[in-house]
Enzyme design. Sequence first.
Site, short mmCIF file in Angstrom:
data_model
loop_
_atom_site.label_atom_id
_atom_site.label_comp_id
_atom_site.label_asym_id
_atom_site.label_seq_id
_atom_site.Cartn_x
_atom_site.Cartn_y
_atom_site.Cartn_z
N ASN A 285 -15.97 90.75 14.21
CA ASN A 285 -17.14 89.92 13.87
C ASN A 285 -17.95 89.49 15.07
OD1 ASN A 285 -14.97 88.35 14.74
ND2 ASN A 285 -15.66 86.54 13.61
N ALA B 257 -11.36 51.25 20.74
CA ALA B 257 -11.15 52.63 21.20
C ALA B 257 -11.77 52.87 22.56
CB ALA B 257 -11.73 53.59 20.16
N ARG C 114 -1.52 56.28 30.18
CA ARG C 114 -0.13 56.68 29.98
C ARG C 114 0.02 58.06 29.36
NH1 ARG C 114 1.34 51.12 27.05
NH2 ARG C 114 -0.92 51.23 26.72
C1 UD1 Z 1 -1.07 46.78 21.99
C2 UD1 Z 1 -0.75 45.28 21.78
C3 UD1 Z 1 0.74 45.14 21.53
C4 UD1 Z 1 1.16 45.98 20.33
C5 UD1 Z 1 0.71 47.44 20.49
C6 UD1 Z 1 0.89 48.18 19.16
C7 UD1 Z 1 -2.34 43.92 23.05
C8 UD1 Z 1 -2.54 43.13 24.30
N1 UD1 Z 1 -1.15 44.54 22.94
O1 UD1 Z 1 -0.43 47.22 23.16
O2 UD1 Z 1 1.07 43.78 21.28
O3 UD1 Z 1 2.56 45.91 20.18
O4 UD1 Z 1 -0.68 47.52 20.84
O5 UD1 Z 1 0.50 49.52 19.25
O6 UD1 Z 1 -3.21 43.96 22.24
N2 UD1 Z 1 -8.52 49.05 24.09
C9 UD1 Z 1 -9.87 48.78 24.22
N3 UD1 Z 1 -10.27 48.04 25.28
C10 UD1 Z 1 -9.43 47.53 26.18
C11 UD1 Z 1 -8.05 47.79 26.04
C12 UD1 Z 1 -7.61 48.54 24.97
O7 UD1 Z 1 -10.67 49.20 23.41
O8 UD1 Z 1 -9.90 46.85 27.11
C13 UD1 Z 1 -8.07 49.86 22.96
C14 UD1 Z 1 -7.37 51.14 23.40
O9 UD1 Z 1 -8.29 52.21 23.50
C15 UD1 Z 1 -6.34 51.36 22.28
C16 UD1 Z 1 -6.09 49.96 21.72
O10 UD1 Z 1 -7.13 49.13 22.21
O11 UD1 Z 1 -6.90 52.16 21.26
C17 UD1 Z 1 -4.74 49.39 22.16
O12 UD1 Z 1 -4.64 49.40 23.57
P1 UD1 Z 1 -3.31 49.84 24.30
O13 UD1 Z 1 -3.56 49.79 25.77
O14 UD1 Z 1 -2.77 51.09 23.74
O15 UD1 Z 1 -2.35 48.62 23.93
P2 UD1 Z 1 -0.75 48.64 23.86
O16 UD1 Z 1 -0.20 48.58 25.23
O17 UD1 Z 1 -0.30 49.75 23.01
MG MG Z 2 -1.28 51.40 22.27
#
Ligand code: UD1
Ligand code: MG
Length: 449
Positions: free
Chosen positions: A365, A11, A17
């Site tokens: 209130n 998280a 985005r």
């Molecule tokens: C990710 C997956 C993708 C999958 C999709 C499903 C990877 C590389 N990609 O892409 O294959 O189809 O989720 O929803 O894993 N986060 C961190 N630290 C970081 C980067 C991200 O904690 O350095 C956390 C973000 O806060 C988020 C989660 O990881 O909660 C996923 O990251 P996000 O950037 O949303 O990945 P997607 O592009 O959705």
């Molecule tokens: Mg995601």
Amino acid sequence: MTRQLAVICLAAGRGKRTKVSTAKVLLPLCGRTLASAALLSVAELKPARTVVVLHNQMERVQASLEKALAGAKGKPGKFASIDYVDQGTPNGTGHAVQVGMEQLLDFVGDVIVIYGDCPLMTAETLQELVDLRGESACSALTAYPVNPIGLGRILRDDEGRFVGIREQKDCSDEEAAIDETNCGFYSFDSEKLRPALARLTPNNAQGEYYITDVIADFVAQGEVLPTMEAHDIAEVQGVNSLAELSLVQSMMQERILIEHMNNGVLITDPAATWIDYDVEIGSDTKILPCTVIGSGCKIGSGCEVGPFTHLRGGTVLEDGAMLGNFVEAKNAHLAAGAKAKHLTYLGDAEVGEKANIGCGTITANYDGVNKHKTKIGARAFIGSGTVLCAPVEVEDEAMTAAGAVVRPGSHIKTRELWLGVPARYLRQRELPAAVSPPKVSPPTGEKKS
Ligand code: UD1
Ligand code: MG
């Protein structure tokens, strides 16, 4: 022997985005945040260890999670142990898992990785994923969404064996045409995950360390990795944009409303009803259209709420109570059979059994600095258009006349009738014939005679 379970929740990302300033995992979802909903979905598995990887707006996210997971409203926390850890500058989901695993150096067992932006998962599906892994290094959840754009694609060899995950940005045209996607839920063998994480490289379009790259690494080590298709596409819907947030909200609403309806709550128009997580409603209660019920409200049996009613946090309706058209209640407690049927605000109010709150009543209130309480006794009758400037106490069977403005600190004793602006004692109230005890009646379409 059942293996020990640890959860790592990612998280730390900013969520660019979404185009909003709030960290993505703090976005609201039916009275929770994305991150608290994601974590509460694994709570039932009773993990021995839970690590939440944070960075962006870390203090805010951590404080909000601590409050939500401890069960702010008195519920005991379900997690045996939670560690919050700073990822430092986020450098991909693989980097986030590396940081998470540093908190689990002495842990041996199953490591479930979940993303803080996927809030609709269920404990049952995750348990199946853990069971599916067996002795292999990893099991992963896949799906066939209508629109796979932006998601990682599942790579399979000619025999259909799972051999890797390719992120959209790294896909060839042929890979981009694959309709099976990665949902972002994995169960790992801690002992096999550690060396694979150490071998990750950022050789991809985004220059990040991807957790998804451990799959090809495991396969290169000779592992055969099981996958499981999500039972319900709603479970795996992630949130990368506000449009996806609204989609997840409507999926969650459907789940919440169906659960209440299955418990005998009559919801006449689910499409025009909004009920948060963590609301209790008894059977034989009727919820009419355009009603919004916030997290933490408790509604008994045989109540009626709506149409156009807003119940905010802390509101309790005991059996047979009714709140009707254009009524807002916040932190209000209505005893059995109490009624406020039209155009009323009840804030920080206690309303006794069978009290009748007339149309247009306001409990004022807030004095601009502090909030104050209004106490209304059993079978009291508050005349239409009364303003009760709190703190105010109206004892049992007392009455205010229409349009009374009751000043702060007033105490209307049993059966007194007060009238005017400011309201003063007029005379004793003449009570109507004995009021019968509240009746709990099941919802029917019958008209009252
Ligand atoms: C990710 C997956 C993708 C999958 C999709 C499903 C990877 C590389 N990609 O892409 O294959 O189809 O989720 O929803 O894993 N986060 C961190 N630290 C970081 C980067 C991200 O904690 O350095 C956390 C973000 O806060 C988020 C989660 O990881 O909660 C996923 O990251 P996000 O950037 O949303 O990945 P997607 O592009 O959705
Ligand atoms: Mg995601």
